[in-house]
Motif scaffolding. Structure first.
Motif, PDB file in Angstrom:
ATOM      1  N   PHE A  50     -34.573 -50.825  29.216  1.00 57.38           N
ATOM      2  CA  PHE A  50     -33.919 -51.882  28.443  1.00 57.38           C
ATOM      3  C   PHE A  50     -34.742 -53.155  28.589  1.00 57.38           C
ATOM      4  CE2 PHE A  50     -29.869 -49.681  29.942  1.00 57.38           C
ATOM      5  CZ  PHE A  50     -29.618 -49.069  28.728  1.00 57.38           C
ATOM      6  N   ASP A  51     -34.583 -54.086  27.641  1.00 56.77           N
ATOM      7  CA  ASP A  51     -35.145 -55.426  27.838  1.00 56.77           C
ATOM      8  C   ASP A  51     -34.104 -56.292  28.547  1.00 56.77           C
ATOM      9  OD1 ASP A  51     -33.298 -56.310  25.910  1.00 56.77           O
ATOM     10  OD2 ASP A  51     -34.818 -56.678  24.380  1.00 56.77           O
ATOM     11  N   GLU A  52     -34.425 -57.568  28.734  1.00 49.32           N
ATOM     12  CA  GLU A  52     -33.543 -58.462  29.498  1.00 49.32           C
ATOM     13  C   GLU A  52     -32.225 -58.740  28.789  1.00 49.32           C
ATOM     14  OE1 GLU A  52     -35.871 -61.151  26.801  1.00 49.32           O
ATOM     15  OE2 GLU A  52     -36.286 -59.340  27.950  1.00 49.32           O
ATOM     16  N   LYS A  53     -32.103 -58.373  27.508  1.00 49.25           N
ATOM     17  CA  LYS A  53     -30.855 -58.550  26.771  1.00 49.25           C
ATOM     18  C   LYS A  53     -30.028 -57.260  26.730  1.00 49.25           C
ATOM     19  CE  LYS A  53     -32.348 -62.289  23.741  1.00 49.25           C
ATOM     20  NZ  LYS A  53     -33.730 -62.555  24.053  1.00 49.25           N
ATOM     21  N   GLY A  54     -30.584 -56.190  27.337  1.00 52.27           N
ATOM     22  CA  GLY A  54     -29.857 -54.930  27.358  1.00 52.27           C
ATOM     23  C   GLY A  54     -30.127 -54.040  26.170  1.00 52.27           C
ATOM     24  N   LYS A  55     -31.133 -54.386  25.366  1.00 56.99           N
ATOM     25  CA  LYS A  55     -31.505 -53.579  24.209  1.00 56.99           C
ATOM     26  C   LYS A  55     -32.506 -52.509  24.653  1.00 56.99           C
ATOM     27  CE  LYS A  55     -33.720 -54.116  19.710  1.00 56.99           C
ATOM     28  NZ  LYS A  55     -35.151 -54.327  19.634  1.00 56.99           N
ATOM     29  N   THR A  56     -32.357 -51.276  24.149  1.00 58.38           N
ATOM     30  CA  THR A  56     -33.313 -50.215  24.464  1.00 58.38           C
ATOM     31  C   THR A  56     -34.643 -50.540  23.814  1.00 58.38           C
ATOM     32  OG1 THR A  56     -31.542 -48.586  24.564  1.00 58.38           O
ATOM     33  CG2 THR A  56     -33.798 -47.741  24.301  1.00 58.38           C
TER      34      THR A  56
END
Length: 94
Positions: A50-56
């Motif tokens: 994930f990135d820091e925003k929680g997006k895969t």
């Protein structure tokens, strides 16, 4: 805003620290620390990030995945082949 890892039973998910809204359902067997703005996750025995925003940002496709180091590379394994990837998922060498 910031995200937090949440745990329900043996499964992990992500929620917004500010609003409490679900960012990722609690369906992951692992969500591990943030390094180089990437958090390692595991679902159905496969690892991704994930990135820091929680997006895969890197789909769960690896049988092994390490955390990203300060040089922006992580060790991964797929189909019994080990190699390194960059934070965008591209190949970074053996």
């Amino acid at each position: 805003g910031a995200i937090m890892v949440v745990k329900k039973g043996n499964l992990f998910g992500l929620m917004s620290a500010a609003t409490g809204a679900t960012v990722q359902q609690t369906s992951y067997t692992l969500i591990d620390g943030l390094s180089q703005n990437r958090a390692k996750m595991c679902i159905n025995g496969k690892y991704g990030y994930f990135d820091e925003k929680g997006k895969t940002v890197i789909a769960a496709q690896y049988t092994y995945a390490g955390n990203f180091s300060s040089d922006g590379k992580a060790s991964v394994e797929k189909d019994d082949n080990g190699y390194y990837i960059y934070t965008n998922g591209s190949y970074a060498g053996k």
